[in-house]
Enzyme design. Sequence first.
Site, mmCIF file in Angstrom:
data_model
loop_
_atom_site.group_PDB
_atom_site.id
_atom_site.type_symbol
_atom_site.label_atom_id
_atom_site.label_comp_id
_atom_site.label_asym_id
_atom_site.label_seq_id
_atom_site.Cartn_x
_atom_site.Cartn_y
_atom_site.Cartn_z
ATOM 1 N N GLY A 132 1.014 -1.549 -0.020
ATOM 2 C CA GLY A 132 -0.030 -0.298 -0.190
ATOM 3 C C GLY A 132 0.486 1.256 0.418
ATOM 4 O O GLY A 132 -0.083 2.913 -0.439
ATOM 5 N N HIS A 133 2.240 1.350 0.011
ATOM 6 C CA HIS A 133 2.555 2.253 0.010
ATOM 7 C C HIS A 133 4.947 2.349 -0.538
ATOM 8 O O HIS A 133 5.523 1.996 0.077
ATOM 9 C CB HIS A 133 3.494 2.136 1.312
ATOM 10 C CG HIS A 133 4.482 3.777 1.540
ATOM 11 N ND1 HIS A 133 5.262 4.041 1.542
ATOM 12 C CD2 HIS A 133 3.806 4.957 2.660
ATOM 13 C CE1 HIS A 133 5.463 5.245 1.875
ATOM 14 N NE2 HIS A 133 4.131 5.597 3.243
ATOM 15 N N PHE A 134 4.186 2.561 -1.926
ATOM 16 C CA PHE A 134 2.933 2.732 -2.652
ATOM 17 C C PHE A 134 2.958 1.577 -3.396
ATOM 18 O O PHE A 134 4.055 1.541 -4.539
ATOM 19 C CB PHE A 134 3.198 4.068 -3.650
ATOM 20 C CG PHE A 134 3.071 5.284 -2.447
ATOM 21 C CD1 PHE A 134 1.674 5.483 -1.350
ATOM 22 C CD2 PHE A 134 4.274 6.560 -1.482
ATOM 23 C CE1 PHE A 134 1.403 6.596 -0.361
ATOM 24 C CE2 PHE A 134 4.336 6.498 -0.895
ATOM 25 C CZ PHE A 134 2.535 6.948 -0.365
ATOM 26 N N VAL A 136 7.956 2.603 -1.590
ATOM 27 C CA VAL A 136 9.014 2.983 -0.915
ATOM 28 C C VAL A 136 8.495 2.771 0.284
ATOM 29 O O VAL A 136 7.477 3.421 0.878
ATOM 30 C CB VAL A 136 8.416 5.256 -1.208
ATOM 31 C CG1 VAL A 136 9.088 5.610 -0.080
ATOM 32 C CG2 VAL A 136 8.697 5.077 -2.771
#
Length: 153
Positions: free
Chosen positions: A53-55, A60
């Site tokens: 989810g990041h990203f 990252v």
Amino acid sequence: MSNQLNTMDIKEILKFLPHRYPFLLIDRVLDFTPGETLHAIKNVTINEPFFQGHFPVQPVMPGVLILEAMAQATGLLAFKTMSEEPSNDALYYFAGIDKARFKRVVEPGDQLHFEVQMIKERRGIGVFTGVAKVDGEVVCSAEIMCARREISK
């Protein structure tokens, strides 16, 4: 004077840190000098759960997790400085952070090197400086405090 390094493999790290997957963020300690410094690494892979989810398009590592890994390194140095064996009676908690700065992103495939230094210790509270690097380039720096606390049962 000996040039032998004090190292810790993952089995020994697991004895000192209460963190487990997915929150154990130190893979190995390359060297430490009790009361002074500790050098640890984290191998960052695409399999890290936070990359979902990041990203998704441009993965990252979240900065707060870089700081958490740095705090875990300070906890290891605190235990080693106090010559304290791991037990279920006490932990070193992340107690505070100052002067946190981020210089570049950390991506899958990077190897994070954490260099932490003990500045002072008083009444169970340690103050440390820390730097995280990738390929010798500073990623993040901060001043971290950790506190020893008895675990209530």
